[in-house]
Design an enzyme around this catalytic site. Structure first.
Site, PDB file in Angstrom:
ATOM      1  N   HIS A 146     -17.372  27.936  39.172  1.00 60.16           N
ATOM      2  CA  HIS A 146     -16.613  26.735  38.814  1.00 60.16           C
ATOM      3  C   HIS A 146     -15.961  26.187  40.090  1.00 60.16           C
ATOM      4  CE1 HIS A 146     -14.406  24.688  35.248  1.00 60.16           C
ATOM      5  NE2 HIS A 146     -14.069  24.017  36.335  1.00 60.16           N
ATOM      6  N   ASN A 331     -19.518  19.152  28.589  1.00 63.11           N
ATOM      7  CA  ASN A 331     -18.136  18.729  28.813  1.00 63.11           C
ATOM      8  C   ASN A 331     -18.058  17.226  28.619  1.00 63.11           C
ATOM      9  OD1 ASN A 331     -17.612  21.339  29.544  1.00 63.11           O
ATOM     10  ND2 ASN A 331     -17.006  20.875  31.662  1.00 63.11           N
TER      11      ASN A 331
END
Ligand SMILES: *[C@@H]1O[C@H](CO)[C@@H](O)[C@H](O)[C@H]1NC(C)=O
Ligand SMILES: *[C@@H]1O[C@H](CO)[C@@H](O)[C@H](O)[C@H]1NC(C)=O
Ligand SMILES: *[C@@H]1O[C@H](CO)[C@@H](O)[C@H](O)[C@H]1NC(C)=O
Ligand SMILES: *[C@@H]1O[C@H](CO)[C@@H](O)[C@H](O)[C@H]1NC(C)=O
Ligand SMILES: *[C@@H]1O[C@H](CO)[C@@H](O)[C@H](O)[C@H]1NC(C)=O
Length: 501
Positions: A146, A331
């Site tokens: 991430h 997302n």
């Protein structure tokens, strides 16, 4: 390209937005529907140099160039979750979620970036966190990367180095090996478009290299091949014994046609393909979208280049990529409308914007938030989920992030409550009325945290964090109360008697 049926669905959704009619879906979610919350390592852990962790690109940026962060802050301590993970798990338990999505810090596990030296205390932190989660009946969902690349690898040109594919695959194999007995849900990369378009396209993100329509495509090419390699390693070495699922997390806007004209409908399709299709099509269909290949090849030729700026996959790479996801991780925060425009003239330097050749915008009457780009448009998620369903063989979809920010620090976060309720209601509509396989929903985020270039000025948490207190005290907001009820009842209304079974 677009069937009559699809056309009417699009028009219907478009009109719905105009009418702004909103009926809350009161039907209970299926008993096995996943409800979760998310975080990422750099945004919450702190302990940036403890127990053998090395520097990541984000440690380097925030410490050497603090003025790139709106409030000059960094993640050195952040929410201090490295020390407070038990408190975090207690908070998750109290909230009643069944899944927790978090990421691993590469530089905590492999300080020099490579697997020849595993940092045991770093690995133990995640083992302890995973054990604590499981002991409390919460399923871990782990993001392998991430955004916080070990600085040592950035010094070797990071994602742009072809060797990145091997570095990443080796790191992923270490993660499967270390944690895979207790982790059944994996995602390889979080939002690679931010890494590539942010980092190497428009340059709003580490490492701030401006190379639109060129290095951003190279970056994505490496990320996609690294993803496929890690996925196949899981297939070959871990799937039989560990039995988990592996995917990637892609971020997308819902791009809707600005009108019901055929030109705008085609333009919206092109925008979706250049945005989400760029990553999803190789993974679910084995190659870049046709529209990207043809437009970029043609424009590259017009610029006098011998080869397209969009790299090509070898046959072997296509086979490795094709079907390299066990679910679709999405997302989504917002949306935009797309209108056709005249094809931009050939220019040097090129850009992805010109490669797309469409115009997108957010109408001025859409509900605003504390971030410019984050306009609230819950009805649009239905269009996006249907688009994914139609283009990628009806995958199981997990909404891996959805949520909204504020810059006031309020505990009475009514906009967040309303945002989550309306997005979930439209998701429930999509499942029920369109038969799309949405199997989970994850709120960003369990608590306020370090919001990248925004520092601590934007809060996305269901829990307030007091960054002025050494304790980093967490306090539930109104949205935590609301979401707790959703997790418990699987229903969006406050009063359980009103839920429809
Ligand atoms: C570390 O950060 C500085 C300041 O932003 C930057 O100039 C340098 O390139 C960074 N180092 C690496 C390897 O990215
Ligand atoms: C790419 O990585 C290799 C090690 O795998 C290194 O030898 C090479 O110098 C790197 N390339 C660049 C441009 O840094
Ligand atoms: C990907 O796999 C599907 C189904 O097996 C197949 O129809 C398709 O042709 C493959 N795509 C590529 C680019 O090979
Ligand atoms: C290809 O590019 C040329 C300009 O170089 C343009 O005139 C033409 O319309 C383009 N064709 C397609 C199919 O995009
Ligand atoms: C910090 O947290 C500890 C343990 O929860 C508590 O005992 C202490 O009073 C807190 N201190 C402050 C300043 O809030």
């Amino acid at each position: 390209m677009i069937s009559i049926f699809k056309f009417f669905v699009l028009v219907a959704i478009f009109n719905k937005s105009l009418a702004d009619d909103y009926l809350l879906n009161k039907k209970r979610f299926p008993a096995d529907f996943m409800f979760g919350v998310a975080t990422s390592a750099y945004q919450i852990e702190g302990a940036w140099n403890e127990d053998g962790k090395s520097m990541s690109t984000w440690d380097n940026l925030t410490q050497t160039d603090p003025e790139t962060i709106l409030d000059g802050s960094n993640g050195n301590i952040a929410c201090d979750s490295y020390h407070k993970y038990k408190e975090d798990v207690a908070m998750l338990k109290e909230l009643g979620v069944d899944h927790y999505r978090f990421s691993l810090s590469w530089s905590r596990i492999l300080p020099n970036g490579f697997p020849d030296q595993i940092n045991q205390p770093g690995a133990n932190y995640y083992k302890n966190l995973i054990r604590e989660l499981r002991a409390n009946g919460i399923e871990p969902m782990v993001t392998i990367f991430h955004w916080d690349l070990p600085l040592a690898l950035q010094e070797l040109n990071g994602v742009l180095n072809e060797s990145f594919i091997d570095w990443y695959a080796d790191y992923a194999a270490v993660c499967f090996e270390l944690f895979g007995d207790d982790v059944k849900l994996w995602t390889t990369f979080n939002e690679p478009k931010q890494t590539c378009t942010g980092g190497y396209g428009y340059a709003y993100f580490i490492p701030y290299i401006h190379s639109e329509g060129l290095l951003e495509y190279q970056c994505a090419h490496n990320v996609l091949r690294a993803h496929a390699k890690a996925y196949r390693i899981y297939d070959e070495r871990f799937r039989a014994s560990q039995g988990g699922k592996v995917s990637i997390v892609l971020d997308a806007y819902s791009y809707l046609p600005a009108s019901d004209s055929a030109a705008d409908i085609t333009a919206a399709e092109t925008r979706m393909q250049f945005d989400l299709g760029w990553y999803a099509n190789p993974i679910f269909n084995g190659d870049y979208p046709e529209i990207m290949k043809s437009r970029i090849a043609n424009r590259s030729k017009g610029e006098g280049r011998d080869v397209s700026r969009l790299p090509e996959f070898t046959d072997e790479e296509k086979i490795a990529l094709n079907g390299s996801a066990d679910f679709f991780g999405l997302n989504v925060y917002t949306a935009a409308l797309v209108a056709a425009m005249d094809d931009p003239p050939i220019s040097n330097p090129p850009s992805k914007y010109q490669d797309m050749g469409v115009n997108d915008y957010q109408p001025s009457d859409w509900e605003t938030t504390s971030l410019d780009w984050l306009k609230v448009a819950p009805w649009t998620i239905r269009h996006l989920l249907n688009w994914i369903n139609d283009h990628y063989h009806q995958p199981d979809i997990i909404v891996t992030e959805n949520g909204v920010c504020d810059n006031t620090g309020t505990f009475q976060d009514t906009q967040r409550v309303s945002y989550i309720q309306r997005y979930l209601s439209n998701i429930r509509d999509t499942m029920e009325q369109d038969g799309v396989n949405v199997i989970g929903y994850i709120v960003w985020s369990i608590m306020d945290n370090f919001e990248w270039a925004q520092g601590y000025t934007q809060r996305f948490g269901l829990h307030h964090v007091d960054f002025d207190s050494p304790n980093r005290t967490r306090t539930p907001k109104q949205s935590a109360q609301y979401y707790k009820n959703v997790c418990e009842t699987k229903c969006l209304v406050d009063d359980d008697f009103e839920c429809i079974d």
